[in-house]
Design a protein around this motif. Structure first.
Motif, PDB file in Angstrom:
ATOM      1  N   GLY A 171      40.785  39.198  29.436  1.00 49.77           N
ATOM      2  CA  GLY A 171      41.146  39.007  30.836  1.00 49.77           C
ATOM      3  C   GLY A 171      41.089  37.535  31.220  1.00 49.77           C
ATOM      4  N   LYS A 172      42.116  37.043  31.843  1.00 52.16           N
ATOM      5  CA  LYS A 172      42.206  35.638  32.236  1.00 52.16           C
ATOM      6  C   LYS A 172      41.063  35.224  33.162  1.00 52.16           C
ATOM      7  CE  LYS A 172      45.333  32.313  34.403  1.00 52.16           C
ATOM      8  NZ  LYS A 172      46.692  32.111  34.944  1.00 52.16           N
ATOM      9  N   HIS A 173      40.578  36.150  33.973  1.00 49.16           N
ATOM     10  CA  HIS A 173      39.579  35.833  34.985  1.00 49.16           C
ATOM     11  C   HIS A 173      38.177  36.322  34.605  1.00 49.16           C
ATOM     12  CE1 HIS A 173      42.983  34.643  37.402  1.00 49.16           C
ATOM     13  NE2 HIS A 173      43.545  35.800  37.090  1.00 49.16           N
ATOM     14  N   ASP A 174      37.936  36.492  33.311  1.00 51.40           N
ATOM     15  CA  ASP A 174      36.633  36.960  32.834  1.00 51.40           C
ATOM     16  C   ASP A 174      35.567  35.899  33.108  1.00 51.40           C
ATOM     17  OD1 ASP A 174      34.421  37.899  31.369  1.00 51.40           O
ATOM     18  OD2 ASP A 174      35.699  38.777  29.829  1.00 51.40           O
ATOM     19  N   LYS A 175      34.562  36.256  33.887  1.00 50.38           N
ATOM     20  CA  LYS A 175      33.462  35.337  34.195  1.00 50.38           C
ATOM     21  C   LYS A 175      32.299  35.503  33.216  1.00 50.38           C
ATOM     22  CE  LYS A 175      35.180  33.791  38.173  1.00 50.38           C
ATOM     23  NZ  LYS A 175      36.492  33.249  37.951  1.00 50.38           N
ATOM     24  N   VAL A 176      32.288  36.610  32.472  1.00 50.98           N
ATOM     25  CA  VAL A 176      31.233  36.844  31.492  1.00 50.98           C
ATOM     26  C   VAL A 176      31.513  36.044  30.229  1.00 50.98           C
ATOM     27  CG1 VAL A 176      30.033  38.596  30.124  1.00 50.98           C
ATOM     28  CG2 VAL A 176      30.814  39.147  32.436  1.00 50.98           C
TER      29      VAL A 176
END
Length: 79
Positions: free
Chosen positions: A23-28
């Motif tokens: 996912g482009k917006h993965d914060k993990v």
């Protein structure tokens, strides 16, 4: 510093066809890790693939289920 299992130095031992979905917006696990993992794979360039899901964060299989399923099916059908 994080403690735990770190297998980064063994990614090059993976030589089978591989599909990385991220996912482009993965914060993990930021998307930079996806590209780093892709580049470290021992799999030949013709047998490794990366797909970045533009509208997803950590769980593209839930956030973009149809696109995720299509990518996995496409990979499976190829091999």
């Amino acid at each position: 510093k994080r403690h735990g299992l770190d297998l980064q130095n063994q990614i090059n031992k993976i030589t089978i066809p591989t599909l990385i979905c991220w996912g482009k917006h993965d914060k993990v696990f930021p998307v930079a890790i996806a590209y780093d993992t892709y580049n470290k794979l021992g799999t030949s360039n013709s047998d490794k693939f990366i797909h970045i899901f533009e509208k997803s964060a950590h769980s593209p299989n839930y956030e973009q289920p149809v696109e995720f399923a299509n990518k996995v099916i496409e990979f499976i059908n190829k091999y």
